[in-house]
Design an enzyme around this catalytic site. Sequence first.
Site, short mmCIF file in Angstrom:
data_model
loop_
_atom_site.label_atom_id
_atom_site.label_comp_id
_atom_site.label_asym_id
_atom_site.label_seq_id
_atom_site.Cartn_x
_atom_site.Cartn_y
_atom_site.Cartn_z
N SER A 79 37.06 47.74 35.70
CA SER A 79 38.15 47.12 34.94
C SER A 79 37.64 45.85 34.28
O SER A 79 36.50 45.43 34.48
CB SER A 79 39.30 46.77 35.88
OG SER A 79 39.01 45.56 36.56
N LYS A 80 38.52 45.21 33.54
CA LYS A 80 38.09 44.01 32.81
C LYS A 80 37.70 42.89 33.76
O LYS A 80 37.00 41.97 33.37
CB LYS A 80 39.14 43.56 31.79
CG LYS A 80 40.51 43.28 32.35
CD LYS A 80 41.39 42.81 31.18
CE LYS A 80 42.70 42.26 31.63
NZ LYS A 80 43.65 43.30 32.06
N ARG A 81 38.10 42.98 35.01
CA ARG A 81 37.66 41.97 35.99
C ARG A 81 36.17 42.10 36.29
O ARG A 81 35.54 41.17 36.76
CB ARG A 81 38.45 42.12 37.30
CG ARG A 81 39.85 41.53 37.25
CD ARG A 81 40.49 41.59 38.61
NE ARG A 81 40.63 42.98 39.08
CZ ARG A 81 41.63 43.78 38.70
NH1 ARG A 81 42.55 43.35 37.89
NH2 ARG A 81 41.70 45.03 39.14
N GLY A 124 33.86 42.72 34.04
CA GLY A 124 33.05 42.36 32.87
C GLY A 124 33.71 42.98 31.67
O GLY A 124 34.87 43.39 31.72
#
Length: 437
Positions: free
Chosen positions: A208-210, A212
Amino acid sequence: MCNNIRVRFAPSPTGNVHIGNIRAAIFNWLFARHTGGKFLLRVEDTDLERSTPEAIKTLLESMEWLKLDYDEPVVYQTANVNEHLKAARKLLDSGHAYKSDKGGKGECIIFKMPSEGRLEYNDLVKGRMRKKAEDTQDFVIVRSDGSPVFHLANVVDDILQGITHVIRGDDHVENTFKHIELFKALGAQPPAYAHLPMIVNNMGKPYSKRDGSAFVGEFREQGYLPDALFNFLLLLGWAPGDDREIMSREEMIKAFSLDRCKASAARFDLKKLRWMNGEYIAAMPKDEFKKEFLRRVSDAGIPTEPLGCTVDDVIVPVQPRTKTFGDIPANCIYFFTEDYPFSEAAVAKRLKQPEAGRILEETASRFESIHDFTEEAAEDVIKELAEKYGGMGAVVHPVRVAVSGVSEGPGLFEMLRLIGKERTIARLRRAIPQTAL
Ligand code: GLU
């Protein structure tokens, strides 16, 4: 080969295109191109809050950037709402659906799932999939406000578009049992299904965007090439069956098949993507590289004329070493200005050394006596000093950090030649105060 094949990419635009989604587009596109079938784009824009014109624009731009061309005009799901509702009425009439006002919020339409037996389908990636009917539940297909639910819209549109193969992420496996029943109840032949493995992080959790960058636009901004990202995403869940990794579009189209898709989770490996991008950048025509190089330098507010040489000179050692265009300003600024920053880590490691000050001063004064500042002449000086100071590393590293501010870059002697004799000497001396312990 059968060319009645029709596949579609059916994203719900949200303003960002997740790499997992675009990977589904890539697999669909390659499957269509390999089989001579049709690749369609259907924008599932029924969530009116998220599916803004900007979100759709971002989606279309990502498709174009990755050269994912489609064979028929884009279908917008909202345009088909009447068809969805017509199908719901048909399901009511045939007894496959019923009305209910469970929560007291008005009547909705609910689809009846089988109550006994086993539901099965053959997933082209995951194999035989089974579910007991008793583990399924009836589900809403039209909300009490009259709007069709995803499952209904998705299936009706697949019927309208004559979709033969649904290739999508495996977060839809559970839905597939519902969808197949809908197809059957509507008197249509269900398509073949291929569910692609999840993209996961190092911990095996969904990427996920967490973790990267997760969106196509971010990779574009950071200076990844579309062909490199395409190639990398293809290998997240598919392999050609030999040891090829870098492949041209033509090779991919030729080699692609669903039975080479992997069922197990695909780990997102940023290092591999950087490596692959570097390979694509190294293979770029020089003038294209130069254009992008100059754009990145100028966008970073750096003057675009190098100090002691030409842009073409700088590009020679830089192009084969560049992993992403986004790295360029930080990696190359010292070619363009005396006002280059020093990496704290590099200073701590290479300049804060007992003999670093003496090494810089001695290198500077020996360089002064070189008449023709060639790579060989600079190398001779450094080699001599290396003998005195206990090895090449003892001299090369502080000199590199002094003249560039960073600890990595082109070969040192090539770099010194490009920076030029006088400038190199001045930089070495200017860095001496930084060696104080
Ligand atoms: N809009 C759905 C999604 O983006 C479509 C899934 C499908 O391909 O059927 O997840």
